[in-house]
Enzyme design. Structure first.
Site, PDB file in Angstrom:
ATOM      1  NE  ARG A  14      -2.039  -1.615   3.538  1.00  0.00           N
ATOM      2  CZ  ARG A  14      -2.196  -2.949   3.821  1.00  0.00           C
ATOM      3  NH1 ARG A  14      -3.300  -3.793   3.166  1.00  0.00           N
ATOM      4  NH2 ARG A  14      -1.114  -3.298   4.734  1.00  0.00           N
ATOM      5  CB  THR A  80       6.023   0.924  12.198  1.00  0.00           C
ATOM      6  OG1 THR A  80       4.819   0.031  11.565  1.00  0.00           O
ATOM      7  CG2 THR A  80       5.976   2.050  11.491  1.00  0.00           C
ATOM      8  CG  HIS A 135      -3.714   2.196  12.111  1.00  0.00           C
ATOM      9  ND1 HIS A 135      -3.047   2.794  13.267  1.00  0.00           N
ATOM     10  CD2 HIS A 135      -2.795   3.052  11.138  1.00  0.00           C
ATOM     11  CE1 HIS A 135      -2.326   3.767  13.205  1.00  0.00           C
ATOM     12  NE2 HIS A 135      -2.065   3.984  11.821  1.00  0.00           N
ATOM     13  CE  LYS A 139      -0.208   0.180  12.255  1.00  0.00           C
ATOM     14  NZ  LYS A 139       1.036   0.132  11.367  1.00  0.00           N
ATOM     15  N   GLY A 145       3.563   2.394  15.236  1.00  0.00           N
ATOM     16  CA  GLY A 145       4.886   2.923  15.501  1.00  0.00           C
ATOM     17  C   GLY A 145       4.565   4.406  15.750  1.00  0.00           C
ATOM     18  CB  THR A 146       2.179   7.040  14.703  1.00  0.00           C
ATOM     19  OG1 THR A 146       2.692   6.852  13.532  1.00  0.00           O
ATOM     20  CG2 THR A 146       1.730   8.523  14.974  1.00  0.00           C
TER      21      THR A 146
HETATM   22  P1  NAD Z   1       1.604  -3.746   3.001  1.00  0.00           P
HETATM   23  O1  NAD Z   1       1.395  -5.020   3.557  1.00  0.00           O
HETATM   24  O2  NAD Z   1       0.762  -3.259   1.855  1.00  0.00           O
HETATM   25  O3  NAD Z   1       3.185  -3.689   2.122  1.00  0.00           O
HETATM   26  C1  NAD Z   1       4.338  -4.264   2.671  1.00  0.00           C
HETATM   27  C2  NAD Z   1       4.976  -4.802   1.145  1.00  0.00           C
HETATM   28  O4  NAD Z   1       6.281  -5.265   1.418  1.00  0.00           O
HETATM   29  C3  NAD Z   1       4.456  -6.001   0.413  1.00  0.00           C
HETATM   30  O5  NAD Z   1       4.048  -5.576  -0.901  1.00  0.00           O
HETATM   31  C4  NAD Z   1       5.299  -7.070   0.584  1.00  0.00           C
HETATM   32  O6  NAD Z   1       5.409  -7.836  -0.521  1.00  0.00           O
HETATM   33  C5  NAD Z   1       6.809  -6.321   0.605  1.00  0.00           C
HETATM   34  N1  NAD Z   1       7.860  -6.938   1.303  1.00  0.00           N
HETATM   35  C6  NAD Z   1       7.937  -7.895   2.319  1.00  0.00           C
HETATM   36  N2  NAD Z   1       9.060  -8.212   2.515  1.00  0.00           N
HETATM   37  C7  NAD Z   1       9.741  -7.906   1.235  1.00  0.00           C
HETATM   38  C8  NAD Z   1      11.197  -8.302   1.011  1.00  0.00           C
HETATM   39  N3  NAD Z   1      12.011  -9.013   1.631  1.00  0.00           N
HETATM   40  N4  NAD Z   1      11.497  -7.672  -0.223  1.00  0.00           N
HETATM   41  C9  NAD Z   1      10.687  -6.829  -0.850  1.00  0.00           C
HETATM   42  N5  NAD Z   1       9.478  -6.662  -0.465  1.00  0.00           N
HETATM   43  C10 NAD Z   1       9.089  -7.117   0.606  1.00  0.00           C
HETATM   44  O7  NAD Z   1       2.052  -2.783   4.099  1.00  0.00           O
HETATM   45  P2  NAD Z   1       1.855  -1.233   3.961  1.00  0.00           P
HETATM   46  O8  NAD Z   1       0.572  -0.840   4.651  1.00  0.00           O
HETATM   47  O9  NAD Z   1       2.311  -0.690   2.652  1.00  0.00           O
HETATM   48  O10 NAD Z   1       2.981  -0.738   5.071  1.00  0.00           O
HETATM   49  C11 NAD Z   1       4.328  -1.001   5.136  1.00  0.00           C
HETATM   50  C12 NAD Z   1       4.846  -0.545   6.458  1.00  0.00           C
HETATM   51  O11 NAD Z   1       5.048   0.799   6.352  1.00  0.00           O
HETATM   52  C13 NAD Z   1       4.256  -1.031   7.716  1.00  0.00           C
HETATM   53  O12 NAD Z   1       5.393  -1.431   8.454  1.00  0.00           O
HETATM   54  C14 NAD Z   1       3.554   0.119   7.939  1.00  0.00           C
HETATM   55  O13 NAD Z   1       3.309   0.121   9.419  1.00  0.00           O
HETATM   56  C15 NAD Z   1       4.535   1.013   7.657  1.00  0.00           C
HETATM   57  N6  NAD Z   1       3.913   2.479   7.435  1.00  0.00           N
HETATM   58  C16 NAD Z   1       4.643   3.627   7.758  1.00  0.00           C
HETATM   59  C17 NAD Z   1       3.970   4.961   7.697  1.00  0.00           C
HETATM   60  C18 NAD Z   1       4.903   5.929   8.061  1.00  0.00           C
HETATM   61  O14 NAD Z   1       4.693   7.225   7.795  1.00  0.00           O
HETATM   62  N7  NAD Z   1       6.192   5.757   8.601  1.00  0.00           N
HETATM   63  C19 NAD Z   1       2.815   5.040   6.951  1.00  0.00           C
HETATM   64  C20 NAD Z   1       2.262   4.010   6.591  1.00  0.00           C
HETATM   65  C21 NAD Z   1       2.550   2.820   7.003  1.00  0.00           C
END
Ligand code: NAD
Length: 252
Positions: A14, A80, A135, A139, A145-146
């Site tokens: 996402r 996170t 969320h 999730k 994390g926030t």
């Molecule tokens: P998601 O599950 O939709 O996406 C994660 C992606 O990572 C998947 O497409 C998966 O295939 C890929 N992936 C996993 N292991 C991998 C690897 N070894 N190599 C390559 N790709 C790999 O999750 P999301 O909603 O996109 O969130 C991802 C992370 O970001 C979560 O930890 C979430 O909490 C965090 N997040 C952070 C913020 C921020 O502002 N810091 C905002 C939203 C989400």
């Protein structure tokens, strides 16, 4: 000026999709030049980029930091849910390459961090502290994390211990609330992008600070902005979004 060449880990997720959309809307500023997946040679994949952005899983961190250190590339970590050991390994790698780790890239949430610190200082120990986060149903980590960062700020100002004073949810005969508790509550459902409330509950009045994200665009834009900032920094410590936005105590 040439666009910043970014390699993106977790591109199919996402947040990965949101970063791709955002970068494509600003081709003069950002060029996505690699989106390596599992099984790829990451060190080779990172060779021609200026910075790496990660939105994947905490389990990916070890392989990721090994590759950025080998390729000598700055890394923006948006993922996170790292445990203390994972954070320790990120801190170790930050001695070799510039690393920015942000629980949340939105300007609004970073303003919430700053406001939370100020409100905690102003309101003092007579106010009970609770953090509530909501969320989407998919999730993985809880609390977010926030929310963890908000709790760290509350504990820092009030000189509380996270091991001793954190109350993640209350069930059963939880008894009356202790003055030093910091409650943290995770709500999950539907497609909620992310909501955080810090509740300061006193006798006869309460203050609530709330941030609501309506789309992932704000996180994606913040992560790209962080990458553009990070390529100008030295290694040595882990940076976060408060550094990018100049919100650190003592910043003018
Ligand atoms: P998601 O599950 O939709 O996406 C994660 C992606 O990572 C998947 O497409 C998966 O295939 C890929 N992936 C996993 N292991 C991998 C690897 N070894 N190599 C390559 N790709 C790999 O999750 P999301 O909603 O996109 O969130 C991802 C992370 O970001 C979560 O930890 C979430 O909490 C965090 N997040 C952070 C913020 C921020 O502002 N810091 C905002 C939203 C989400």
């Amino acid at each position: 000026m040439e666009p910043l060449r970014v390699s993106l880990v977790g591109a199919s997720g996402r947040m990965g999709q949101a970063v791709q959309d955002c970068a494509r809307r600003h081709p003069e500023t950002f060029a996505l030049i690699g989106m390596p997946g599992r099984g790829d040679d990451w060190t080779a994949a990172f060779e021609h980029c200026d910075a790496v952005i990660d939105f994947s899983l905490p389990e990916t961190t070890d392989a990721l930091i090994e590759a950025v250190v080998a390729a000598r590339k700055p890394l923006v970590v948006g993922t996170t849910g790292h445990d203390d050991e994972g954070r320790g390994r990120i801190a170790q790698a930050a001695k070799s390459v510039p690393i920015l780790l942000a629980a949340n890239f939105s300007v609004g949430v970073n303003a919430l961090f700053w406001l939370t610190r100020k409100a905690t200082e102003i309101l003092g120990p007579d106010f009970d502290l609770e953090v509530i986060e909501t969320h989407h149903r998919l999730k993985k980590d809880a609390p977010s994390g926030t929310a963890r960062r908000l709790v760290e700020i509350l504990a820092d100002v009030r000189r509380l211990s996270l091991e001793r004073d954190l109350r993640p949810g209350r069930v059963g005969n939880a008894g009356p609330r202790e003055a030093n508790e910091i409650g943290v509550h995770s709500v999950r459902g539907g497609d909620v992008v992310g909501e955080h409330t810090v509740l300061f509950a006193g006798m006869g009045e309460r203050v609530e600070l709330t941030h609501r994200a309506a789309s992932r665009e704000t996180f994606a834009a913040g992560a790209l902005r962080a990458a553009a900032w990070l390529v100008r920094q030295k290694s040595g410590r882990i940076y976060d979004m408060e550094d990018v936005l100049g919100l650190r105590e003592g910043d003018s």
